[in-house]
Design a protein around this motif. Sequence first.
Motif, mmCIF file in Angstrom:
data_model
loop_
_atom_site.group_PDB
_atom_site.id
_atom_site.type_symbol
_atom_site.label_atom_id
_atom_site.label_comp_id
_atom_site.label_asym_id
_atom_site.label_seq_id
_atom_site.Cartn_x
_atom_site.Cartn_y
_atom_site.Cartn_z
ATOM 1 N N ALA A 165 0.876 -1.171 0.000
ATOM 2 C CA ALA A 165 0.000 0.000 0.000
ATOM 3 C C ALA A 165 0.909 1.216 0.000
ATOM 4 O O ALA A 165 1.970 1.211 0.634
ATOM 5 C CB ALA A 165 -0.901 0.004 1.232
ATOM 6 N N LEU A 219 0.286 6.256 4.673
ATOM 7 C CA LEU A 219 -0.705 5.273 5.094
ATOM 8 C C LEU A 219 -1.665 5.888 6.108
ATOM 9 O O LEU A 219 -1.650 5.586 7.298
ATOM 10 C CB LEU A 219 0.003 4.027 5.622
ATOM 11 N N ARG A 266 -6.372 5.282 3.451
ATOM 12 C CA ARG A 266 -5.622 4.383 2.568
ATOM 13 C C ARG A 266 -5.542 2.971 3.157
ATOM 14 O O ARG A 266 -5.607 1.981 2.439
ATOM 15 C CB ARG A 266 -4.221 4.908 2.336
ATOM 16 N N ASP A 299 -8.881 1.363 2.647
ATOM 17 C CA ASP A 299 -9.032 0.894 1.267
ATOM 18 C C ASP A 299 -8.240 -0.390 1.038
ATOM 19 O O ASP A 299 -8.716 -1.309 0.382
ATOM 20 C CB ASP A 299 -8.524 1.956 0.277
#
Length: 795
Positions: A775, A779, A783, A786
């Motif tokens: 990711a 972060l 995020r 998601d």
Amino acid sequence: MTTVHERVDTFHDNDQKPIGYGRMLRKEDPRFVRGRGRFVDDIQLPGMLHLAILRSPVAHARIVAIDTSAAEASPGVKAVVTGAMLAQQGLAWMPTLSNDVQAVLATDKVRFQGQEVAFVVAEDRYAARDALELIDVEYDVLDPVIDARRALEPDAPVIRDDLEGKANNHCFDWETGDEAATAAVFARADVVVSQDLVYPRVHPAPMETCGAVADFDAVDGRLRLWSTTQAPHAHRTLYALVAGIPEHKIQVISPDIGGGFGNKVPIYPGYVCAIVASIVTGKPVKWMEDRSENLISTGFARDYIMRGEIAATRDGRILAIRTNVLADHGAFNGTAAPVKYPAGFFGVFTGSYDIEAAYCKMTAVYTNKAPGGVAYACSFRITEAVYLVERIVDCLADELGMDPAELRLKNFIRPEQFPYKTKTGWVYDSGNYEPTMRLAMDMAGYAELRREQEEKRARGELMGIGISFFTEAVGAGPRKNMDILGLGMADGCELRVHPTGKAVVRLSVQSQGQGHETTFAQIVAEEIGIPPADIEVLHGDTDNTPFGLGTYGSRSTPVSGAAAALVARKVRDKARIIASGMLEVSVADLEWEKGAFHVKGDPGKSVTIQDIAMRAHGAGDLPEGVEGGLEAQICYNPSNLTYPHGAYICVVDVDPGTAQVKVRRFIAVDDCGTRINPMIIEGQVHGGLTDGVGMALMEMIAFDEDGNCLGASLMDYLIPTALEVPDWETGFTVTPSPHHPIGAKGVGESATVGSPPAIVNAVVDALKPFGVRHADMPLTPSRVWDAMRGQARPP
Ligand code: MCN
Ligand code: CUN
């Protein structure tokens, strides 16, 4: 190599006078804690005027017309200057530190939101700011290019049509390593893993914004410029070239600097505007930007879109690393890096591993965003390189089902391989990686943490453990292949010992918070035995210090630190000759012991450095051929960079309900060779780790599709505070640099370089139950949320 036990003369009181390295309190702090620092904005000169800059409200537009008449009539206004007026003097454009040009004030077009369009000089700051609103600029708005991926599309608007024949947004191409050899290794590897990664655009956000006070004396043609610069000598040369004022008539003074983090390496249009304003008005002129101006218009960092690929055997032997990078340099290439290194030292992306082949291809583009491209404790793009390699090594561990610590340990360059030449041509001077890694694992209680994680996972709790291991290249030169605009990266240093044995050491590097007044006094003290309290460190004034390229890329200790040790040895050599005369023995019969020479075998017969200093300046004979005085000057050209390394382990907890990441523990073991002041090193590491939390979890300069910068204040551009960070757990190993006179390597940027991948690796590790392999930073809870949802496995 030694581990955590310190070789220290611990002293917490500067009145005590032990010589040498140790936790000496900072000599500069008494003035800072009393609020008596002297920063650029503290400079007040008689009759001083104030300058304010009008900035573009849009990212990309043609300038149709500018009407300054109302502003000129505004009370207190002394001058209003536009790009067209600068153009008449040939001053509308200036060179950047990377051989591009940048508009001082826009003439034809504006190319990013926040670009400098005009300036007002007035009697006070308020009058200047008020008048800005009266300047009427007619813009013909153009489509902006905000996404680097869009920049090279054939129909993308051309941003740099000022460059002759430029019909696209291509900035430069760069490659390193061996493409064919790497492809061959990839073709025969058992396992290949690839991952797209974005290192977002972030800002150094120093506490003190950028600014300058220019004072041009038309009678003697002298320019004095106080400015927030990390490189006063290099800036002076550039001003001489741009303004046509001879160098010896320019004095650049960089007083106390309230944090730089790379933000104060480039030359900004505001500095040049202040100089022009002082020449035009005949008065001293101050320009001090505000927080928003600093955030939207000055040197940003990172902005790399990377694809990383790693090839390995099934049993976890890393064979090759390949990467393709799209670099966003904004509207003007303002990168500060040695000219032959347009991508900085990104070439160290092979990390700390002994591999067979490596290749990187990079394309850099122009976009309608602020210029820059290097600043923020990056050691010249090593931050991006370390993030790339440490993230893809973790992706490989995931693919192989191997423990990430074990995978790293298996692939480290071994101690007997140093000096180690990497597949991209860097020669690592020294390193001993495994003990550093093992120490970090011991401090963390690694095995125990993994057990805890397993139990928590069974209960549905999200705990992650992230590792990163880095090697940095810091201390540019050598001058033969490293220069900025033709100026070789070597550093001068001068040491004068006064008759009473007090000394002054003059440095070419600049401190923006790293404590040079203390550590350089310690280096000299260790060599000539004068207590650090008796050694004054001068820097940041081109009239009073020898030439050198300044502070960035953690080069002060590797380059100027070496210069300070060597200049002190040179003075000691002279002192030895004088001592031989005083003691009436030959030079060979003298022995040096911290602060005094004595006759071999007769310690009672001795003279101190203070005795010698008095003799050097005093009455009485000196040995044949010895001139009076006790001083020396050198220019040190490093034979190689220094390569500090470190092992970082981060433990995070992720709230499954809110996706909030909490950094619970962070263990940082750094190896910067010989340690001059462990307290200062820890401070550097604490700061850098905090930066890392910011980048990994919070920071990003975001833009909307029109190119509006969404992070123009610290309400929107988040930076970490004490609330977001844990108590840092630091340790160290010591692997001296073989070529540095005292074995020291740089450390100022290590933690910023090393910490983001450790934190991201920890978060990704925490999200493993959701099948997450990567990711992108930052972060933030959204995020992470998601990532959890997007890749959640069906129950
Ligand atoms: N040091 C030491 N022993 C070593 C290495 C370093 O005691 N083996 C000490 C040095 O003497 C110095 C400090 O640690 O006091 C950092 O040294 P070094 O690694 O040589 O880095 P520089 O002095 O060249 O500092 C530049 C570096 C960079 S490039 C950025 S960006 C950054 C950083 O330092 N910006 C900073 N640290 C910062 N710290 C503060 N407070 N403010 C900034 O703007
Ligand atoms: Cu790259 S930030 Mo420091 O080198 O000044």
